[in-house]
Design a protein around this motif. Structure first.
Motif, PDB file in Angstrom:
ATOM      1  N   SER A  30       0.848  -1.208   0.000  1.00  0.00           N
ATOM      2  CA  SER A  30       0.000   0.000   0.000  1.00  0.00           C
ATOM      3  C   SER A  30       0.871   1.240   0.000  1.00  0.00           C
ATOM      4  CB  SER A  30      -0.867  -0.012   1.271  1.00  0.00           C
ATOM      5  OG  SER A  30      -1.567  -1.234   1.365  1.00  0.00           O
ATOM      6  N   GLY A  31       0.240   2.374  -0.295  1.00  0.00           N
ATOM      7  CA  GLY A  31       0.955   3.647  -0.264  1.00  0.00           C
ATOM      8  C   GLY A  31       1.125   4.223  -1.659  1.00  0.00           C
ATOM      9  N   SER A  32       1.950   5.278  -1.745  1.00  0.00           N
ATOM     10  CA  SER A  32       2.072   6.021  -3.016  1.00  0.00           C
ATOM     11  C   SER A  32       3.257   5.566  -3.858  1.00  0.00           C
ATOM     12  CB  SER A  32       2.235   7.512  -2.699  1.00  0.00           C
ATOM     13  OG  SER A  32       3.446   7.716  -1.971  1.00  0.00           O
ATOM     14  N   THR A  33       4.076   4.656  -3.355  1.00  0.00           N
ATOM     15  CA  THR A  33       5.206   4.158  -4.153  1.00  0.00           C
ATOM     16  C   THR A  33       4.811   2.910  -4.932  1.00  0.00           C
ATOM     17  OG1 THR A  33       6.702   5.031  -2.457  1.00  0.00           O
ATOM     18  CG2 THR A  33       7.641   3.464  -4.045  1.00  0.00           C
ATOM     19  N   ASP A  86       6.510  -3.698  -1.242  1.00  0.00           N
ATOM     20  CA  ASP A  86       5.749  -2.740  -0.451  1.00  0.00           C
ATOM     21  C   ASP A  86       6.604  -1.518  -0.140  1.00  0.00           C
ATOM     22  OD1 ASP A  86       3.533  -3.305   2.441  1.00  0.00           O
ATOM     23  OD2 ASP A  86       3.789  -1.591   1.076  1.00  0.00           O
ATOM     24  N   GLY A  87       5.917  -0.458   0.232  1.00  0.00           N
ATOM     25  CA  GLY A  87       6.607   0.766   0.611  1.00  0.00           C
ATOM     26  C   GLY A  87       6.982   0.726   2.086  1.00  0.00           C
ATOM     27  N   ALA A  88       7.523   1.822   2.581  1.00  0.00           N
ATOM     28  CA  ALA A  88       7.875   1.918   4.003  1.00  0.00           C
ATOM     29  C   ALA A  88       7.950   3.382   4.389  1.00  0.00           C
ATOM     30  CB  ALA A  88       9.211   1.237   4.272  1.00  0.00           C
ATOM     31  N   ASP A  89       7.784   3.627   5.682  1.00  0.00           N
ATOM     32  CA  ASP A  89       7.917   5.008   6.175  1.00  0.00           C
ATOM     33  C   ASP A  89       9.364   5.348   6.496  1.00  0.00           C
ATOM     34  OD1 ASP A  89       5.099   5.787   6.191  1.00  0.00           O
ATOM     35  OD2 ASP A  89       4.897   4.158   7.620  1.00  0.00           O
ATOM     36  N   LYS A  99       6.339   0.840   9.277  1.00  0.00           N
ATOM     37  CA  LYS A  99       5.272   0.838   8.276  1.00  0.00           C
ATOM     38  C   LYS A  99       3.953   1.109   8.976  1.00  0.00           C
ATOM     39  CE  LYS A  99       5.083  -2.285   5.065  1.00  0.00           C
ATOM     40  NZ  LYS A  99       4.736  -1.171   4.125  1.00  0.00           N
ATOM     41  N   GLY A 100       2.951   1.600   8.188  1.00  0.00           N
ATOM     42  CA  GLY A 100       1.689   1.890   8.825  1.00  0.00           C
ATOM     43  C   GLY A 100       1.281   3.338   8.711  1.00  0.00           C
ATOM     44  N   GLY A 101       2.138   4.118   7.979  1.00  0.00           N
ATOM     45  CA  GLY A 101       1.772   5.519   7.750  1.00  0.00           C
ATOM     46  C   GLY A 101       0.411   5.604   7.061  1.00  0.00           C
ATOM     47  N   GLY A 102       0.142   4.530   6.263  1.00  0.00           N
ATOM     48  CA  GLY A 102      -1.137   4.486   5.567  1.00  0.00           C
ATOM     49  C   GLY A 102      -2.172   3.614   6.252  1.00  0.00           C
ATOM     50  N   ALA A 103      -1.882   3.218   7.491  1.00  0.00           N
ATOM     51  CA  ALA A 103      -2.835   2.448   8.323  1.00  0.00           C
ATOM     52  C   ALA A 103      -3.133   1.068   7.727  1.00  0.00           C
ATOM     53  CB  ALA A 103      -4.136   3.224   8.516  1.00  0.00           C
ATOM     54  N   CYS A 104      -2.146   0.532   6.979  1.00  0.00           N
ATOM     55  CA  CYS A 104      -2.385  -0.770   6.320  1.00  0.00           C
ATOM     56  C   CYS A 104      -1.453  -1.859   6.831  1.00  0.00           C
ATOM     57  CB  CYS A 104      -2.165  -0.618   4.814  1.00  0.00           C
ATOM     58  SG  CYS A 104      -3.286   0.532   4.028  1.00  0.00           S
ATOM     59  N   GLU A 108      -0.330  -5.822   5.520  1.00  0.00           N
ATOM     60  CA  GLU A 108       1.006  -5.754   4.920  1.00  0.00           C
ATOM     61  C   GLU A 108       1.937  -6.735   5.601  1.00  0.00           C
ATOM     62  OE1 GLU A 108       1.810  -1.620   5.524  1.00  0.00           O
ATOM     63  OE2 GLU A 108       1.281  -1.099   3.461  1.00  0.00           O
ATOM     64  N   LYS A 126      13.266   7.950   3.130  1.00  0.00           N
ATOM     65  CA  LYS A 126      13.028   6.816   4.028  1.00  0.00           C
ATOM     66  C   LYS A 126      14.317   6.092   4.399  1.00  0.00           C
ATOM     67  CE  LYS A 126       8.783   7.865   2.672  1.00  0.00           C
ATOM     68  NZ  LYS A 126       7.861   6.816   2.418  1.00  0.00           N
TER      69      LYS A 126
HETATM   70  O1  DER Z   1       1.548   2.399   5.369  1.00  0.00           O
HETATM   71  C1  DER Z   1       2.467   1.782   4.855  1.00  0.00           C
HETATM   72  O2  DER Z   1       3.149   0.930   5.423  1.00  0.00           O
HETATM   73  C2  DER Z   1       2.827   2.142   3.454  1.00  0.00           C
HETATM   74  O3  DER Z   1       3.630   1.176   2.879  1.00  0.00           O
HETATM   75  C3  DER Z   1       3.491   3.499   3.515  1.00  0.00           C
HETATM   76  O4  DER Z   1       4.149   3.661   4.717  1.00  0.00           O
HETATM   77  C4  DER Z   1       4.462   3.794   2.415  1.00  0.00           C
HETATM   78  O5  DER Z   1       4.060   5.020   1.997  1.00  0.00           O
HETATM   79  P1  DER Z   1       4.579   5.743   0.701  1.00  0.00           P
HETATM   80  O6  DER Z   1       5.018   4.673  -0.285  1.00  0.00           O
HETATM   81  O7  DER Z   1       3.378   6.495   0.238  1.00  0.00           O
HETATM   82  O8  DER Z   1       5.710   6.598   1.160  1.00  0.00           O
END
Ligand code: DER
Length: 236
Positions: A30-33, A86-89, A99-104, A108, A126
Motif C-alpha cells: 500500500s501507499g504512493s510508491t 511494499d513501501g515503508a515510512d 510501516k503503517g503511515g497508511g494504516a495498512c 502488509e 526513508k
Molecule cells: O503504510 C504503509 O506501510 C505504506 O507502505 C506506507 O508507509 C508507504 O508510503 P509511501 O510509499 O506512500 O511513502
C-alpha cells in the motif's frame, strides 16, 4: 517531482530485479510508491502476467490491482507468495522498517511474512541509519477500538511513550478506521530506543488489545531507494 521520480526509480529497479518471469503469486503493498511497482509489472506485458495472481494488502491495494487489469487473488487461496513488494515510512541499516503511515500495516505484515521474498521500495527520505530519524509521527499500532484507551494509557505510563495519540481522521469526524475496522495509535519513542526496534515491537505487541505493530524487523530481503540525483541505493 524529484520525490516521485525517486519512488518510480526504486519501484522499477526492484521489479526488474525481483519479479521474475516464473513468479506466479505476487503480493502488492500500500501507499504512493507501490503504484509504480504495478505500472512496471504491467509493462512486463500481458503474456508475462497471464498466469499470475496478485494479492492485495488492503482496499487501496486491491483497487490498484483491479484498475491495472491484473488478476486479483486472496491470501487464503495463496498462503505462500513468491514475492511481496511494499513501501515503508523509514528503513534502517538492518532493513528494519516503520510501516503503517497508511494504516495498512496489519495486512502488509501478513503478506510480508507469507512471502518467500519481501522487498521494500521507497524514496530517499526513508533511507536512514536509525528509525525515528525522519519519521516523527511514531510507531503505528493497530488496536481494537474497545481497548484503545487502555493501550494509550499503557503506552504513556508503562512503555514511556507520553506522546502516543489516537490517529484522528481528516476527511471524517472521529478516528481513522483501518480496513479491518480497528483504530490506529501513533506512539513516538526517542531515537535511542528506536535503535532496538525488535525490543519495542515485542513490548507493544504484548499490550492487551494490540492487533499489530508497524515495526517490521528482520523481514525484508532488500530495500531499494531512489536518490535525488537519479541514482539508486540498494540495502540488503
Ligand atoms: O503504510 C504503509 O506501510 C505504506 O507502505 C506506507 O508507509 C508507504 O508510503 P509511501 O510509499 O506512500 O511513502
Amino acid at each position: 517531482s524529484v520525490i516521485e521520480k525517486s519512488k518510480q526509480l526504486a519501484a522499477w529497479t526492484a521489479v526488474d530485479e525481483h519479479v521474475l518471469p516464473e513468479y506466479r503469486v505476487i503480493g502488492i503493498g500500500s501507499g504512493s510508491t507501490v503504484p509504480y511497482v504495478v505500472e512496471r509489472i504491467v509493462n512486463q506485458g500481458a503474456e508475462a502476467n497471464r498466469d499470475r495472481v496478485f494479492i492485495p494488502t488492503g482496499f487501496q491495494s486491491k483497487e490498484l490491482i483491479v484498475s491495472s487489469g491484473l488478476s486479483l487473488g486472496d491470501v487464503d487461496q495463496y498462503p505462500t507468495i513468491d514475492v511481496t513488494l511494499d513501501g515503508a515510512d523509514e528503513v534502517d541499516t538492518q532493513l528494519n522498517c516503520i510501516k503503517g503511515g497508511g494504516a495498512c500495516h496489519l495486512r502488509e505484515k501478513v503478506l510480508a511474512e507469507a512471502a518467500t521474498t519481501f522487498i521494500l521500495v521507497a524514496d530517499y527520505r526513508k533511507n536512514v541509519e536509525y528509525l525515528g530519524t525522519n519519521f516523527k509521527a511514531g510507531v503505528p499500532i493497530e488496536v481494537v477500538p474497545f481497548a484503545y484507551a487502555k493501550v494509550l494509557q499503557n503506552l504513556h505510563q508503562v512503555l514511556d511513550s507520553p506522546k502516543a495519540t489516537l490517529r484522528m481522521a481528516v476527511a471524517k469526524a472521529g478516528p481513522v478506521v483501518s480496513d479491518n475496522g480497528n483504530f490506529i495509535i501513533d506512539a513516538p519513542f526517542d531515537v535511542e530506543r528506536m535503535k532496538e526496534p525488535y525490543t519495542i515491537m515485542a513490548q507493544i505487541k504484548m499490550l492487551t488489545g494490540v492487533v499489530e505493530v508497524g515495526l517490521f524487523c528482520h523481514m525484508a530481503r532488500a530495500a531499494y531507494f531512489g536518490n535525488q540525483d537519479g541514482s539508486i541505493t540498494v540495502k540488503w
